[in-house]
Design an enzyme around this catalytic site. Structure first.
Site, PDB file in Angstrom:
ATOM      1  N   CYS A   1      71.309  99.795 -28.317  1.00 44.24           N
ATOM      2  CA  CYS A   1      70.717  99.945 -29.654  1.00 44.24           C
ATOM      3  C   CYS A   1      71.682  99.385 -30.707  1.00 44.24           C
ATOM      4  O   CYS A   1      72.800  98.976 -30.396  1.00 44.24           O
ATOM      5  CB  CYS A   1      70.407 101.419 -29.935  1.00 44.24           C
ATOM      6  SG  CYS A   1      71.885 102.408 -30.269  1.00 44.24           S
TER       7      CYS A   1
ATOM      8  N   GLU B   1      76.921 103.876 -23.659  1.00 39.38           N
ATOM      9  CA  GLU B   1      77.839 102.791 -24.059  1.00 39.38           C
ATOM     10  C   GLU B   1      79.006 103.333 -24.891  1.00 39.38           C
ATOM     11  O   GLU B   1      80.163 102.963 -24.692  1.00 39.38           O
ATOM     12  CB  GLU B   1      77.096 101.744 -24.908  1.00 39.38           C
ATOM     13  CG  GLU B   1      75.907 101.084 -24.225  1.00 39.38           C
ATOM     14  CD  GLU B   1      74.594 101.786 -24.517  1.00 39.38           C
ATOM     15  OE1 GLU B   1      74.539 103.040 -24.484  1.00 39.38           O
ATOM     16  OE2 GLU B   1      73.604 101.076 -24.775  1.00 39.38           O
TER      17      GLU B   1
ATOM     18  N   CYS C   1      75.122 101.002 -30.807  1.00 44.28           N
ATOM     19  CA  CYS C   1      75.978 100.641 -29.678  1.00 44.28           C
ATOM     20  C   CYS C   1      76.438  99.185 -29.752  1.00 44.28           C
ATOM     21  O   CYS C   1      77.579  98.880 -29.407  1.00 44.28           O
ATOM     22  CB  CYS C   1      75.261 100.938 -28.364  1.00 44.28           C
ATOM     23  SG  CYS C   1      75.061 102.710 -28.099  1.00 44.28           S
TER      24      CYS C   1
ATOM     25  N   HIS D   1      75.614 108.157 -26.586  1.00 41.63           N
ATOM     26  CA  HIS D   1      74.951 107.174 -25.724  1.00 41.63           C
ATOM     27  C   HIS D   1      75.954 106.734 -24.645  1.00 41.63           C
ATOM     28  O   HIS D   1      77.182 106.782 -24.864  1.00 41.63           O
ATOM     29  CB  HIS D   1      74.515 105.960 -26.548  1.00 41.63           C
ATOM     30  CG  HIS D   1      73.298 106.208 -27.381  1.00 41.63           C
ATOM     31  ND1 HIS D   1      72.610 105.202 -28.024  1.00 41.63           N
ATOM     32  CD2 HIS D   1      72.644 107.360 -27.679  1.00 41.63           C
ATOM     33  CE1 HIS D   1      71.582 105.728 -28.682  1.00 41.63           C
ATOM     34  NE2 HIS D   1      71.591 107.035 -28.488  1.00 41.63           N
TER      35      HIS D   1
END
Lengths: 164, 164
Positions: free
Chosen positions: A84, A56, A87, A54
């Site tokens: 999410c 992040e 993260c 992801h």
């Protein structure tokens, strides 16, 4: 939030657009440390086939590598969509100082939508949250992406139904 | 849980011992796919200075790289300690099939202790959980590590108090 925040979030939106062009979920992030951009990233889950790729997480890994430290207390992460659960957990692990996000993520969001992990004092760290910056642009990117995905699925299903 | 589970968890404990020798929090993990060990990992947060370098995340990244897929539905992860919120989030992202862990992690545990994220149907995936395998060994490693850390802190504080 000031003009600097808008400037950095525009860069995160540009990253999200890159992800969109590559067929990834259009989420972008920028990590700023002491006023300097350390890294700009976008989702790369499909390209890398890494479930943790992801935007992040990629920012945290790159920034900690550049600084030589896993503690990012002076960092601000700008991300187009609410992070999410994974993260948010990573942002807490990294002791990030501030998170600015664009739009909510109703299905997996770990700051407002599904969980409010940052408000939980049991997890031993809290960062400052700012939300809703360039919200419409961030949300449009997501909505258009999933609309297109649904349309593509419909076309594939219709095609399959024509096969003998 | 059967003898195969014990066999794989012993390997995870060995990984935790490696972490201990390197001054890392002694947590080890082994990822098994269709009966074959794909990767063995231990915490490397201090060595790499990467906040996401937990044993579980390293396993997921290595396994998905080997399989060429972020979907690890046929995988079982053996880990000596209950995964934290970040790692449970990553296990859900990877659609892991089964997680076997040794002892609880009362401060950051995301499966039983602080959160029960795997029981939350809003997060769109659930894996099978088995817990308490080689619990005493896994717990002793953690307790001894943190006891030693506290003793070292005491010695440093005493030394500081003798300085002019």
């Amino acid at each position: 939030m000031g003009s600097q925040d808008i400037f950095f979030m525009f860069q995160a939106v540009n990253e999200a657009r890159k992800a969109q062009r590559l067929g990834e979920v259009p989420i972008g992030a920028v990590l700023v440390h002491q006023g300097q951009v350390l890294t700009r990233q976008h989702n790369q889950k499909e390209k890398t086939q890494d479930p943790t790729s992801h935007a992040e997480i990629l920012c945290l890994r790159e920034a900690s590598s550049k600084l030589g430290s896993w503690r990012l207390v002076e960092a601000t992460l700008y991300v187009t969509v609410e992070p999410c659960v994974m993260c948010v957990g990573a942002l807490l692990q990294a002791r990030v100082g501030r998170v600015v996000f664009g739009c909510l993520e109703p299905k997996m969001g770990g700051l407002r939508s599904v969980y409010s992990l940052n408000d939980d004092h049991r997890l031993h760290h809290q960062f400052i949250i700012e939300e809703g910056l360039l919200e419409d642009q961030c949300q449009s990117l997501m909505q258009n992406f999933f609309k297109l995905k649904r349309q593509q699925s419909c076309v594939i299903e219709k095609f399959k139904s024509t096969l003998p």
